[in-house]
Design a protein around this motif. Structure first.
Motif, PDB file in Angstrom:
ATOM      1  N   UNK A  28       0.849  -1.181   0.000  1.00  0.00           N
ATOM      2  CA  UNK A  28       0.000   0.000   0.000  1.00  0.00           C
ATOM      3  C   UNK A  28       0.883   1.229   0.000  1.00  0.00           C
ATOM      4  N   UNK A  29       0.569   2.142  -0.886  1.00  0.00           N
ATOM      5  CA  UNK A  29       1.279   3.419  -0.961  1.00  0.00           C
ATOM      6  C   UNK A  29       0.219   4.504  -1.090  1.00  0.00           C
ATOM      7  N   UNK A  30       0.125   5.330  -0.041  1.00  0.00           N
ATOM      8  CA  UNK A  30      -0.905   6.360  -0.027  1.00  0.00           C
ATOM      9  C   UNK A  30      -2.281   5.731   0.071  1.00  0.00           C
ATOM     10  N   UNK A  31      -3.151   6.052  -0.870  1.00  0.00           N
ATOM     11  CA  UNK A  31      -4.518   5.518  -0.818  1.00  0.00           C
ATOM     12  C   UNK A  31      -4.728   4.364  -1.799  1.00  0.00           C
ATOM     13  N   UNK A  53      -2.904   5.030   8.282  1.00  0.00           N
ATOM     14  CA  UNK A  53      -1.619   5.408   8.872  1.00  0.00           C
ATOM     15  C   UNK A  53      -0.849   6.342   7.937  1.00  0.00           C
ATOM     16  N   UNK A  54      -0.826   6.000   6.659  1.00  0.00           N
ATOM     17  CA  UNK A  54      -0.066   6.797   5.703  1.00  0.00           C
ATOM     18  C   UNK A  54      -0.709   8.151   5.441  1.00  0.00           C
ATOM     19  N   UNK A  55      -2.036   8.197   5.431  1.00  0.00           N
ATOM     20  CA  UNK A  55      -2.701   9.482   5.243  1.00  0.00           C
ATOM     21  C   UNK A  55      -2.444  10.406   6.432  1.00  0.00           C
ATOM     22  N   UNK A  56      -2.336   9.820   7.614  1.00  0.00           N
ATOM     23  CA  UNK A  56      -2.066  10.612   8.820  1.00  0.00           C
ATOM     24  C   UNK A  56      -0.644  11.162   8.814  1.00  0.00           C
ATOM     25  N   UNK A  57       0.319  10.346   8.419  1.00  0.00           N
ATOM     26  CA  UNK A  57       1.741  10.704   8.478  1.00  0.00           C
ATOM     27  C   UNK A  57       2.245  11.316   7.175  1.00  0.00           C
ATOM     28  N   UNK A  58       1.649  10.922   6.083  1.00  0.00           N
ATOM     29  CA  UNK A  58       2.172  11.224   4.753  1.00  0.00           C
ATOM     30  C   UNK A  58       2.873   9.973   4.245  1.00  0.00           C
ATOM     31  N   UNK A  59       2.524   9.530   3.062  1.00  0.00           N
ATOM     32  CA  UNK A  59       3.044   8.253   2.550  1.00  0.00           C
ATOM     33  C   UNK A  59       4.559   8.226   2.466  1.00  0.00           C
ATOM     34  N   UNK A  60       5.174   9.293   1.994  1.00  0.00           N
ATOM     35  CA  UNK A  60       6.633   9.282   1.850  1.00  0.00           C
ATOM     36  C   UNK A  60       7.334   9.170   3.202  1.00  0.00           C
ATOM     37  N   UNK A  61       6.881   9.947   4.177  1.00  0.00           N
ATOM     38  CA  UNK A  61       7.484   9.888   5.509  1.00  0.00           C
ATOM     39  C   UNK A  61       7.220   8.532   6.158  1.00  0.00           C
ATOM     40  N   UNK A  62       5.998   8.014   6.019  1.00  0.00           N
ATOM     41  CA  UNK A  62       5.653   6.706   6.579  1.00  0.00           C
ATOM     42  C   UNK A  62       6.584   5.639   6.026  1.00  0.00           C
ATOM     43  N   UNK A  63       6.759   5.613   4.715  1.00  0.00           N
ATOM     44  CA  UNK A  63       7.631   4.600   4.109  1.00  0.00           C
ATOM     45  C   UNK A  63       9.085   4.799   4.508  1.00  0.00           C
ATOM     46  N   UNK A  64       9.529   6.026   4.627  1.00  0.00           N
ATOM     47  CA  UNK A  64      10.902   6.283   5.081  1.00  0.00           C
ATOM     48  C   UNK A  64      11.119   5.663   6.459  1.00  0.00           C
ATOM     49  N   UNK A  75       5.216  -1.420  15.071  1.00  0.00           N
ATOM     50  CA  UNK A  75       4.134  -0.609  15.603  1.00  0.00           C
ATOM     51  C   UNK A  75       3.050  -0.302  14.574  1.00  0.00           C
ATOM     52  N   UNK A  76       3.387  -0.385  13.308  1.00  0.00           N
ATOM     53  CA  UNK A  76       2.413  -0.179  12.241  1.00  0.00           C
ATOM     54  C   UNK A  76       1.723  -1.478  11.850  1.00  0.00           C
ATOM     55  N   UNK A  77       2.434  -2.577  11.924  1.00  0.00           N
ATOM     56  CA  UNK A  77       1.863  -3.860  11.527  1.00  0.00           C
ATOM     57  C   UNK A  77       0.913  -4.424  12.585  1.00  0.00           C
ATOM     58  N   UNK A  78       1.218  -4.267  13.861  1.00  0.00           N
ATOM     59  CA  UNK A  78       0.374  -4.846  14.917  1.00  0.00           C
ATOM     60  C   UNK A  78      -1.071  -4.355  14.823  1.00  0.00           C
ATOM     61  N   UNK A  79      -1.322  -3.038  14.724  1.00  0.00           N
ATOM     62  CA  UNK A  79      -2.725  -2.606  14.615  1.00  0.00           C
ATOM     63  C   UNK A  79      -3.406  -3.114  13.328  1.00  0.00           C
ATOM     64  N   UNK A  80      -2.626  -3.290  12.269  1.00  0.00           N
ATOM     65  CA  UNK A  80      -3.210  -3.769  11.008  1.00  0.00           C
ATOM     66  C   UNK A  80      -3.659  -5.220  11.123  1.00  0.00           C
ATOM     67  N   UNK A  81      -2.981  -5.979  11.975  1.00  0.00           N
ATOM     68  CA  UNK A  81      -3.400  -7.368  12.194  1.00  0.00           C
ATOM     69  C   UNK A  81      -4.485  -7.448  13.235  1.00  0.00           C
TER      70      UNK A  81
END
Length: 81
Positions: A28-31, A53-64, A75-81
């Motif tokens: 997933x990248x952005x929306x 998560x990415x919309x909140x942080x910004x996709x580029x910063x989130x992926x960085x 911390x990003x994967x646990x809530x997704x599961x």
């Protein structure tokens, strides 16, 4: 949530760092959810969390952060599961 069968702009970096294979990976990248094949409802829900998560942080910063910080990644994967 948008879907694309094209490779996302960060695919090569994901392949380099995590050894992903376009035949099996969902990214997933952005929306947009990128996958070569249709995905299950469960996986749509998982990727939907990453979209939020990415919309909140910004996709580029989130992926960085996702690429560089294993604690952030967990911390990003646990809530997704």
């Amino acid at each position: 949530m948008k879907f694309s069968h094209d490779r996302p702009p960060i695919y090569e970096k994901c392949k380099e760092l995590f050894g992903v294979d376009w035949e099996t990976v969902v990214i997933t990248y952005g929306d947009t959810v990128y996958s070569k094949y249709p995905i299950s409802e469960d996986l749509k829900a998982h990727e939907g969390v990453h979209i939020e998560q990415q919309l909140e942080t910004g996709a580029d910063l989130w992926w960085e952060k996702y690429f560089e910080d294993s604690v952030f990644r967990l911390g990003q994967e646990v809530p997704a599961y």
